[in-house]
Design a protein around this motif. Sequence first.
Motif, PDB file in Angstrom:
ATOM      1  N   HIS A 181       0.828  -1.221   0.000  1.00  0.00           N
ATOM      2  CA  HIS A 181       0.000   0.000   0.000  1.00  0.00           C
ATOM      3  C   HIS A 181       0.854   1.259   0.000  1.00  0.00           C
ATOM      4  O   HIS A 181       0.348   2.342  -0.350  1.00  0.00           O
ATOM      5  CB  HIS A 181      -0.926  -0.003   1.218  1.00  0.00           C
ATOM      6  CG  HIS A 181      -1.973  -1.065   1.152  1.00  0.00           C
ATOM      7  ND1 HIS A 181      -3.122  -0.946   0.402  1.00  0.00           N
ATOM      8  CD2 HIS A 181      -2.048  -2.290   1.745  1.00  0.00           C
ATOM      9  CE1 HIS A 181      -3.865  -2.022   0.531  1.00  0.00           C
ATOM     10  NE2 HIS A 181      -3.244  -2.871   1.348  1.00  0.00           N
ATOM     11  N   ASN A 182       2.075   1.177   0.384  1.00  0.00           N
ATOM     12  CA  ASN A 182       2.928   2.370   0.439  1.00  0.00           C
ATOM     13  C   ASN A 182       3.200   2.948  -0.942  1.00  0.00           C
ATOM     14  O   ASN A 182       3.527   4.129  -1.070  1.00  0.00           O
ATOM     15  CB  ASN A 182       4.248   2.044   1.128  1.00  0.00           C
ATOM     16  CG  ASN A 182       4.060   1.689   2.589  1.00  0.00           C
ATOM     17  OD1 ASN A 182       3.151   2.226   3.242  1.00  0.00           O
ATOM     18  ND2 ASN A 182       4.899   0.811   3.116  1.00  0.00           N
ATOM     19  N   VAL A 183       3.097   2.099  -1.974  1.00  0.00           N
ATOM     20  CA  VAL A 183       3.403   2.575  -3.324  1.00  0.00           C
ATOM     21  C   VAL A 183       2.408   3.662  -3.750  1.00  0.00           C
ATOM     22  O   VAL A 183       2.755   4.596  -4.490  1.00  0.00           O
ATOM     23  CB  VAL A 183       3.404   1.393  -4.310  1.00  0.00           C
ATOM     24  CG1 VAL A 183       3.603   1.876  -5.748  1.00  0.00           C
ATOM     25  CG2 VAL A 183       4.487   0.393  -3.932  1.00  0.00           C
ATOM     26  N   GLN A 184       1.142   3.577  -3.283  1.00  0.00           N
ATOM     27  CA  GLN A 184       0.132   4.582  -3.627  1.00  0.00           C
ATOM     28  C   GLN A 184       0.567   5.977  -3.186  1.00  0.00           C
ATOM     29  O   GLN A 184       0.265   6.978  -3.853  1.00  0.00           O
ATOM     30  CB  GLN A 184      -1.191   4.227  -2.942  1.00  0.00           C
ATOM     31  CG  GLN A 184      -1.839   2.951  -3.453  1.00  0.00           C
ATOM     32  CD  GLN A 184      -2.594   3.151  -4.746  1.00  0.00           C
ATOM     33  OE1 GLN A 184      -2.609   4.266  -5.302  1.00  0.00           O
ATOM     34  NE2 GLN A 184      -3.197   2.099  -5.266  1.00  0.00           N
ATOM     35  N   ASN A 185       1.280   6.060  -2.085  1.00  0.00           N
ATOM     36  CA  ASN A 185       1.768   7.354  -1.607  1.00  0.00           C
ATOM     37  C   ASN A 185       3.149   7.681  -2.152  1.00  0.00           C
ATOM     38  O   ASN A 185       3.530   8.845  -2.224  1.00  0.00           O
ATOM     39  CB  ASN A 185       1.808   7.359  -0.071  1.00  0.00           C
ATOM     40  CG  ASN A 185       0.437   7.120   0.542  1.00  0.00           C
ATOM     41  OD1 ASN A 185      -0.574   7.604   0.011  1.00  0.00           O
ATOM     42  ND2 ASN A 185       0.394   6.396   1.655  1.00  0.00           N
ATOM     43  N   THR A 186       3.892   6.670  -2.501  1.00  0.00           N
ATOM     44  CA  THR A 186       5.261   6.885  -2.958  1.00  0.00           C
ATOM     45  C   THR A 186       5.306   7.479  -4.354  1.00  0.00           C
ATOM     46  O   THR A 186       6.121   8.372  -4.645  1.00  0.00           O
ATOM     47  CB  THR A 186       6.040   5.549  -2.923  1.00  0.00           C
ATOM     48  OG1 THR A 186       6.013   5.026  -1.600  1.00  0.00           O
ATOM     49  CG2 THR A 186       7.477   5.740  -3.377  1.00  0.00           C
ATOM     50  N   VAL A 187       4.437   7.026  -5.247  1.00  0.00           N
ATOM     51  CA  VAL A 187       4.487   7.466  -6.645  1.00  0.00           C
ATOM     52  C   VAL A 187       4.228   8.967  -6.787  1.00  0.00           C
ATOM     53  O   VAL A 187       4.978   9.671  -7.497  1.00  0.00           O
ATOM     54  CB  VAL A 187       3.512   6.640  -7.499  1.00  0.00           C
ATOM     55  CG1 VAL A 187       3.374   7.242  -8.918  1.00  0.00           C
ATOM     56  CG2 VAL A 187       3.995   5.201  -7.597  1.00  0.00           C
ATOM     57  N   PRO A 188       3.192   9.571  -6.131  1.00  0.00           N
ATOM     58  CA  PRO A 188       3.042  11.042  -6.236  1.00  0.00           C
ATOM     59  C   PRO A 188       4.276  11.782  -5.721  1.00  0.00           C
ATOM     60  O   PRO A 188       4.654  12.819  -6.279  1.00  0.00           O
ATOM     61  CB  PRO A 188       1.818  11.319  -5.364  1.00  0.00           C
ATOM     62  CG  PRO A 188       1.024  10.057  -5.395  1.00  0.00           C
ATOM     63  CD  PRO A 188       2.042   8.964  -5.409  1.00  0.00           C
ATOM     64  N   GLY A 189       4.865  11.279  -4.672  1.00  0.00           N
ATOM     65  CA  GLY A 189       6.080  11.906  -4.169  1.00  0.00           C
ATOM     66  C   GLY A 189       7.216  11.822  -5.178  1.00  0.00           C
ATOM     67  O   GLY A 189       8.023  12.753  -5.298  1.00  0.00           O
ATOM     68  N   ARG A 190       7.269  10.726  -5.917  1.00  0.00           N
ATOM     69  CA  ARG A 190       8.313  10.583  -6.950  1.00  0.00           C
ATOM     70  C   ARG A 190       8.070  11.578  -8.089  1.00  0.00           C
ATOM     71  O   ARG A 190       9.030  12.092  -8.678  1.00  0.00           O
ATOM     72  CB  ARG A 190       8.325   9.141  -7.479  1.00  0.00           C
ATOM     73  CG  ARG A 190       8.915   8.139  -6.490  1.00  0.00           C
ATOM     74  CD  ARG A 190       8.647   6.713  -6.962  1.00  0.00           C
ATOM     75  NE  ARG A 190       9.310   6.402  -8.214  1.00  0.00           N
ATOM     76  CZ  ARG A 190      10.552   5.944  -8.335  1.00  0.00           C
ATOM     77  NH1 ARG A 190      11.294   5.784  -7.230  1.00  0.00           N
ATOM     78  NH2 ARG A 190      11.067   5.664  -9.509  1.00  0.00           N
ATOM     79  N   ILE A 191       6.785  11.835  -8.390  1.00  0.00           N
ATOM     80  CA  ILE A 191       6.490  12.832  -9.432  1.00  0.00           C
ATOM     81  C   ILE A 191       6.989  14.206  -8.990  1.00  0.00           C
ATOM     82  O   ILE A 191       7.630  14.940  -9.762  1.00  0.00           O
ATOM     83  CB  ILE A 191       4.975  12.855  -9.729  1.00  0.00           C
ATOM     84  CG1 ILE A 191       4.528  11.526 -10.315  1.00  0.00           C
ATOM     85  CG2 ILE A 191       4.632  14.001 -10.679  1.00  0.00           C
ATOM     86  CD1 ILE A 191       3.017  11.415 -10.512  1.00  0.00           C
ATOM     87  N   ASP A 192       6.711  14.553  -7.733  1.00  0.00           N
ATOM     88  CA  ASP A 192       7.182  15.847  -7.230  1.00  0.00           C
ATOM     89  C   ASP A 192       8.703  15.914  -7.241  1.00  0.00           C
ATOM     90  O   ASP A 192       9.288  16.957  -7.549  1.00  0.00           O
ATOM     91  CB  ASP A 192       6.661  16.060  -5.800  1.00  0.00           C
ATOM     92  CG  ASP A 192       5.148  16.229  -5.756  1.00  0.00           C
ATOM     93  OD1 ASP A 192       4.558  16.563  -6.813  1.00  0.00           O
ATOM     94  OD2 ASP A 192       4.554  16.013  -4.670  1.00  0.00           O
ATOM     95  N   SER A 193       9.361  14.823  -6.903  1.00  0.00           N
ATOM     96  CA  SER A 193      10.823  14.809  -6.865  1.00  0.00           C
ATOM     97  C   SER A 193      11.402  15.024  -8.258  1.00  0.00           C
ATOM     98  O   SER A 193      12.414  15.729  -8.426  1.00  0.00           O
ATOM     99  CB  SER A 193      11.321  13.478  -6.293  1.00  0.00           C
ATOM    100  OG  SER A 193      10.886  13.295  -4.961  1.00  0.00           O
ATOM    101  N   VAL A 194      10.756  14.437  -9.263  1.00  0.00           N
ATOM    102  CA  VAL A 194      11.238  14.619 -10.632  1.00  0.00           C
ATOM    103  C   VAL A 194      11.127  16.081 -11.044  1.00  0.00           C
ATOM    104  O   VAL A 194      12.058  16.662 -11.642  1.00  0.00           O
ATOM    105  CB  VAL A 194      10.456  13.709 -11.594  1.00  0.00           C
ATOM    106  CG1 VAL A 194      10.725  14.095 -13.051  1.00  0.00           C
ATOM    107  CG2 VAL A 194      10.810  12.250 -11.358  1.00  0.00           C
ATOM    108  N   TYR A 195      10.009  16.730 -10.713  1.00  0.00           N
ATOM    109  CA  TYR A 195       9.836  18.127 -11.113  1.00  0.00           C
ATOM    110  C   TYR A 195      10.761  19.051 -10.325  1.00  0.00           C
ATOM    111  O   TYR A 195      11.209  20.077 -10.844  1.00  0.00           O
ATOM    112  CB  TYR A 195       8.366  18.540 -10.955  1.00  0.00           C
ATOM    113  CG  TYR A 195       7.543  18.183 -12.162  1.00  0.00           C
ATOM    114  CD1 TYR A 195       7.358  19.107 -13.189  1.00  0.00           C
ATOM    115  CD2 TYR A 195       6.985  16.919 -12.298  1.00  0.00           C
ATOM    116  CE1 TYR A 195       6.614  18.780 -14.312  1.00  0.00           C
ATOM    117  CE2 TYR A 195       6.246  16.583 -13.413  1.00  0.00           C
ATOM    118  CZ  TYR A 195       6.060  17.519 -14.420  1.00  0.00           C
ATOM    119  OH  TYR A 195       5.343  17.188 -15.548  1.00  0.00           O
TER     120      TYR A 195
END
Length: 801
Positions: free
Chosen positions: A111-125
């Motif tokens: 379930h942690n992946v659901q929260n991890t992916v948006p954070g990865r998008i922010d990190s990329v930007y």
Amino acid sequence: MGLLQKLGLGRKRKKDEAVLLGDKARVDQQKVKKKRFYIRLTIFLAFFAVVIYALPQSSFRQVANYTVGEPWMADDLTAPFTFSLKKAEAELEAEREQIRENTEPVFHINHNVQNTVPGRIDSVYQALQPVLDAWVQWRRADLNPDLQAENDSLRFEEERAASSINLSDTSWETLLESYSETRLNNLPADQFLGNEIASQLEILTGELLNTGIIDLDKMDLPQNELIIRDLVHRTQRTVSLTTVRDLDEAGEYARYYLSTEFGPEESRLATDLFMMVILPNWIFSEEDTEIRLQEAMADISTTKGAVAQGQVIIRRGDIVDEEISNTLRSLAEARAEAATDLERWLRYGGEVLVIGVAILFFLFYLYLYRRPIYENNAMFLLVFLIMGAICLASGLLYDFNDLSPYLVPIAIAPLILTIIFDSRVGLLAAIALAIITAIYNDNNFEYLIATLMACGFGIFSVRDINKRTQFFVTTPLVIISSYLFVISGFALTRFAGWESYLDDLLFIMMNALFILFTYPLILFLEKAFNITTDFTLLELSDTNLPLLKELMNKAPGTFHHSLQVANLAESAASAIGANALKCRVGALYHDIGKMKKPGYFIENQSGRNEHDKLKPRMSALVIKAHVSDGVSMANDYDLPDVIIDFIRTHHGTSLIRYFYDKAQKETGNESEIQEEDYRYDGPLPFTRETGIMLLADGVEAASRSMKDPTYSKLENLINRLIDENVHEGQLRHCPITFHQLDIIKKTFLNILVGVYHSRIEYPESDDESPHPSRSGASESRKESKSRKQEPAQEKQESDGE
């Protein structure tokens, strides 16, 4: 009277003390013997324990010896009781493989992946922002001539290189152009392409993660369904593999989805960003999958029906196929399972009894006929250590069904024992090992005969090793041929098929290759147990070795004398069945002590005799010293003990008669001369080889001192010298019979006749020739007279040196 009584008491006290000391020595000797016996007993019991430990504790024994594809040679076989039919190993393995293919893999939801992916998008930007700002700054510098565009371009390149974003050039260009257009034209932020893509990525990743992305490649999963476990909510469901995506399929779906939202270049940029941020959220659990797999395999049935009591299993002459073989194996296992503990122990006890008899048979042979080996604890340990290793290897191999018992190189043990000791020890060890290992392999009669023949012929091939190629080529070929003939004979009697025959042949060839390890094993055992084999003797017989080279340079006459003695000793040893190689090598080194003072020995002198300046007793000391000097030099050069024995015993305790007689003549009073001062210190020779060496040394030295040797002279000389040594007791510790002495005399005579052939006058054969007895007596008297008139140095040589 008082004085006499005191003297008598003193003698009695000394006698009592001597008796007490003798008793103490006997007690100490008995203690040593007991200690050695207990050590031997421990070695034997340890060997027996290893053999019993290696005895396979199988759950069954074959019903009879048979081979798949061959006719059944025993009587008709019917089922003695009803038993279950076991599945063949191939059938069980096929079922296991089917279970592996059909057991669904288990995945856990992360379930942690659901929260991890948006954070990865922010990190990329966040990582993109410095690059975008540097690009805008550079574009502004290009538009304004007052600004330095070169520095801004360098800053942009540095920021781009430092960023962790890996985009294609086309994607970079699309992103940068969109950002610069928005910033330079002061457009709203929501018109920036990157922000639009970020919004779509959040929607897209959320949709895919809700559906599920697995962390394995779908091509690697043979199953059609997956088990998905939610450990948080404690739920489990089964899903079809077709409804699940892996990372590659998620990327394909993202490419399609984004192409509907953006143009070609923009969708390519969005896809690249998607692949940077996406993660699988269904994680494969190897542990849970393995548990399910083992549970499924535990439910496999090992049987497939039953055979009723009285049912015919196979008739005499029928071909044994795989199905019948499996039935026979099932019957054997059923018998073992139905057997009581008493029956099992009786069977095991019978095997142990036969093995014990075989071992005791070999032990009694050592005790009765090879007592030196039996009483030497080191050699006793060596024998049973080698045999124990072979037994252990054979027992361990039994558990490997795919390997043949012919793979174990049983012949290594008899070969090593033959090379170290003799062929009879090797042959008796081969018999014992063949019986033991045949019991290990289900009382296999064919294996017993094949092993006996291969070991026996292998022993014959190494009885007399003269060349290394004999061991590395001849012996393996002999062993292969022996095995080949025996298994071929048994195969013909059973009408065996080619498959089993070729399998046995392959393992036999591997067995012969293992025989080559015998040589390094012997080298190791030589060092570990301080023994000397024919391999070492062959190396020592090389006259180019440093010690023999030194002897040839410092004392050439002695070197030539040693070669002649070696020829005599080797021929005599071969004639009576002794170790000819040991005799030859011992003869080559027996006089190395003469190198210390070579000028004092006649064979190395050239005109001047060093003994003319010495008194007889001093001359005798110099002559005697070459024995102790030789022993010292041999130890310095690490010569084996068996060679040192030749040096120590080659004169025994014989008298240096020339200097003894000379001393008596000079003093005029024989009582003043101590005979012990003119005798060698010994010890006496104690083997046939050292005894032959003593005789050959004396005969060769005396024959060289003869003038105009004839056949009769040589014959009388040999007979006289050998008889004198026998009469003086020089050979009393040697196991040489009178018959063997006659053979030795004839051998010496034949060799010396060949050496002096150009000066030999053979006896007349007509009636005018003198009578043999009178001729011998006459020659003996002439020789005796001639000996009295010989110069000192020649007399000295014929009397020992």
